[in-house]
Scaffold this active site. Structure first.
Site, PDB file in Angstrom:
ATOM      1  N   TRP A   1       0.845  -1.207   0.000  1.00 19.07           N
ATOM      2  CA  TRP A   1       0.000   0.000   0.000  1.00 19.07           C
ATOM      3  C   TRP A   1       0.878   1.253   0.000  1.00 19.07           C
ATOM      4  O   TRP A   1       0.669   2.188  -0.775  1.00 19.07           O
ATOM      5  CB  TRP A   1      -0.913  -0.025   1.219  1.00 19.07           C
ATOM      6  CG  TRP A   1      -1.862   1.146   1.328  1.00 19.07           C
ATOM      7  CD1 TRP A   1      -2.193   2.050   0.364  1.00 19.07           C
ATOM      8  CD2 TRP A   1      -2.623   1.534   2.481  1.00 19.07           C
ATOM      9  NE1 TRP A   1      -3.109   2.970   0.821  1.00 19.07           N
ATOM     10  CE2 TRP A   1      -3.386   2.678   2.135  1.00 19.07           C
ATOM     11  CE3 TRP A   1      -2.730   1.019   3.780  1.00 19.07           C
ATOM     12  CZ2 TRP A   1      -4.238   3.321   3.044  1.00 19.07           C
ATOM     13  CZ3 TRP A   1      -3.584   1.654   4.669  1.00 19.07           C
ATOM     14  CH2 TRP A   1      -4.331   2.790   4.306  1.00 19.07           C
TER      15      TRP A   1
ATOM     16  N   TYR B   1      -4.172   1.214  -4.585  1.00 16.49           N
ATOM     17  CA  TYR B   1      -2.956   1.724  -3.961  1.00 16.49           C
ATOM     18  C   TYR B   1      -2.235   2.625  -4.964  1.00 16.49           C
ATOM     19  O   TYR B   1      -1.521   2.161  -5.860  1.00 16.49           O
ATOM     20  CB  TYR B   1      -2.029   0.585  -3.534  1.00 16.49           C
ATOM     21  CG  TYR B   1      -2.603  -0.367  -2.509  1.00 16.49           C
ATOM     22  CD1 TYR B   1      -3.725  -0.043  -1.750  1.00 16.49           C
ATOM     23  CD2 TYR B   1      -2.013  -1.610  -2.292  1.00 16.49           C
ATOM     24  CE1 TYR B   1      -4.239  -0.919  -0.809  1.00 16.49           C
ATOM     25  CE2 TYR B   1      -2.527  -2.497  -1.346  1.00 16.49           C
ATOM     26  CZ  TYR B   1      -3.647  -2.142  -0.619  1.00 16.49           C
ATOM     27  OH  TYR B   1      -4.153  -3.018   0.314  1.00 16.49           O
TER      28      TYR B   1
ATOM     29  N   TYR C   1      -3.779  -7.819   7.993  1.00 12.99           N
ATOM     30  CA  TYR C   1      -3.155  -6.571   7.567  1.00 12.99           C
ATOM     31  C   TYR C   1      -3.074  -5.596   8.741  1.00 12.99           C
ATOM     32  O   TYR C   1      -3.821  -5.686   9.697  1.00 12.99           O
ATOM     33  CB  TYR C   1      -3.849  -5.947   6.357  1.00 12.99           C
ATOM     34  CG  TYR C   1      -5.210  -5.326   6.527  1.00 12.99           C
ATOM     35  CD1 TYR C   1      -5.367  -4.032   7.021  1.00 12.99           C
ATOM     36  CD2 TYR C   1      -6.367  -5.990   6.120  1.00 12.99           C
ATOM     37  CE1 TYR C   1      -6.616  -3.441   7.128  1.00 12.99           C
ATOM     38  CE2 TYR C   1      -7.620  -5.413   6.214  1.00 12.99           C
ATOM     39  CZ  TYR C   1      -7.743  -4.127   6.726  1.00 12.99           C
ATOM     40  OH  TYR C   1      -8.987  -3.538   6.835  1.00 12.99           O
TER      41      TYR C   1
ATOM     42  N   GLU D   1       0.279  -1.932  13.151  1.00 16.87           N
ATOM     43  CA  GLU D   1      -0.529  -0.724  13.357  1.00 16.87           C
ATOM     44  C   GLU D   1       0.178   0.530  12.829  1.00 16.87           C
ATOM     45  O   GLU D   1       0.388   1.508  13.533  1.00 16.87           O
ATOM     46  CB  GLU D   1      -0.887  -0.557  14.829  1.00 16.87           C
ATOM     47  CG  GLU D   1      -1.944  -1.535  15.315  1.00 16.87           C
ATOM     48  CD  GLU D   1      -3.316  -1.323  14.678  1.00 16.87           C
ATOM     49  OE1 GLU D   1      -3.618  -0.188  14.242  1.00 16.87           O
ATOM     50  OE2 GLU D   1      -4.081  -2.311  14.609  1.00 16.87           O
TER      51      GLU D   1
ATOM     52  N   GLY E   1       3.871  -3.975   5.638  1.00 13.68           N
ATOM     53  CA  GLY E   1       4.270  -2.965   4.671  1.00 13.68           C
ATOM     54  C   GLY E   1       5.724  -2.555   4.871  1.00 13.68           C
ATOM     55  O   GLY E   1       6.254  -2.589   5.984  1.00 13.68           O
TER      56      GLY E   1
ATOM     57  N   GLN F   1      13.675  -2.002   6.250  1.00 16.66           N
ATOM     58  CA  GLN F   1      12.431  -2.427   6.879  1.00 16.66           C
ATOM     59  C   GLN F   1      12.095  -3.870   6.530  1.00 16.66           C
ATOM     60  O   GLN F   1      11.703  -4.659   7.396  1.00 16.66           O
ATOM     61  CB  GLN F   1      11.287  -1.497   6.458  1.00 16.66           C
ATOM     62  CG  GLN F   1      11.400  -0.095   7.018  1.00 16.66           C
ATOM     63  CD  GLN F   1      10.372   0.852   6.436  1.00 16.66           C
ATOM     64  OE1 GLN F   1       9.962   0.718   5.281  1.00 16.66           O
ATOM     65  NE2 GLN F   1       9.941   1.817   7.226  1.00 16.66           N
TER      66      GLN F   1
END
Length: 333
Positions: free
Chosen positions: A21, A59, A217, A221, A296, A302
């Site tokens: 996203w 997205y 998903y 958070e 994500g 990351q």
């Protein structure tokens, strides 16, 4: 990396999946991603054992799918590619949903719009089939296409070889039961995290009973559960994390409670030699019925961090300890 089957599909996918996203950019994220960095991030994910990449037409209104398509070129056979249908912006078909990133969105799960969406996705992704095709949001009145018609179309697309398996997202238990009545459902993609566990009451037990994989998903958070968002962080107007209706945990008073809980897990981080994000993801995929976590990432660092979570086995006693402390948070005000 651990791998689990996507329900009845026979497709094995990494328990840590890459959500894209953020790679679509736009107002919800507060800045513009670098497409080259997004491609490097996806390449790193594949190199490290993540094989499930999840995207959607909405997205970035096609941008995420186009970037995913560039990233998987030459590596299509190594990727479990998941995308979606059901959010429509090309004409007046469907039911008004909301304005997203300045563009009116409609919900539509009509067979005719699904076919258009699929062909557009195939073109943007540079492929001739989708491994997992999911209904993104469900049809609502006044144009509430019957689930029987939606599933009839999806099953036909499966027979044609354009999709390998079918999933749903953002469904109630009643909707999920009806979908299963009319065809083969491999996966359900709900919002689920330490802070958002409503589906434990009904949907997760039902998915376990009926061999439906759960792709959670927002398990982190939107970064709150990584410990990297402090109490003084200010979010831009229009950024999704600034909407307390969407996520009240980002209110300062609620954020303070979460941050205090996370700080109390330093002993667990030492024990498992991991970061908070890795601990949270590992706890998530250890929950009964949660088979995969969609995480994500917009940078190589990351995805490198998230991938390691797919190898961590938290001891049952520590899972209970973490869960007890989460329970003490209660609900956000």
């Amino acid at each position: 990396m651990k791998y689990r089957e996507l329900g009845i599909s026979g497709i094995k996918a990494s328990v840590v999946a890459l959500g894209t996203w953020v790679m679509g950019g736009g107002v919800p994220w507060g800045d513009d991603p670098d497409d080259n960095e997004s491609i490097k991030t996806m390449h790193t994910a594949l190199d490290l054992g993540i094989n499930l990449i999840d995207t959607a037409p909405v997205y970035g209104f096609g941008r995420s799918e186009r970037v995913v398509g560039l990233a998987i070129r030459g590596r299509r056979d190594k990727v479990i590619l998941a995308t979606k249908c059901g959010l429509w912006w090309e004409d007046e078909r469907g039911t008004d949903f909301r304005v997203f990133d300045g563009k009116p969105l409609r919900r539509s799960l009509r067979p005719d719009t699904i076919r258009v969406e699929l062909e557009n996705s195939l073109k943007r992704l540079g492929t001739d089939y989708i491994d997992l095709y999911q209904t993104h949001w469900q049809a609502i009145e006044p144009e509430k296409t019957p689930i029987a018609e939606t599933m009839g179309c999806l099953m036909e697309l499966k027979r044609e070889g354009k999709i390998r398996s079918i999933g749903v997202s953002n469904v109630t238990l009643e909707e999920l039961k009806e979908y299963v009545t009319y065809g083969d459902i491999a996966t359900n993609q709900p919002r689920y995290s330490m802070l958002y566990r409503e589906i434990e009451k009904d949907i997760l037990p039902w998915c376990i009973e009926h061999d439906i994989a759960t792709l959670s998903y927002m398990p982190l958070e939107q970064g709150l559960l990584t410990g990297k968002i402090g109490i003084d962080r200010i979010f831009g107007t229009g950024e999704s994390r600034s909407s307390h209706n969407w996520n009240p945990w980002f209110k300062q008073e609620n954020r303070a409670r979460v941050i205090a809980m996370l700080k109390g897990w330093s002993d667990l981080l030492r024990k498992y030699n991991c970061t908070l994000a890795q601990l949270v993801i590992a706890w998530t995929v250890a929950r009964p019925g949660v088979t995969h976590a969609l995480c994500g990432a917009r940078r190589v660092s990351q995805v490198e961090e998230n991938t390691i979570a797919g190898e961590i086995e938290i001891e049952p006693g520590d899972i209970k300890k973490i869960t007890r402390e989460i329970d003490t948070l209660g609900t956000p005000s």
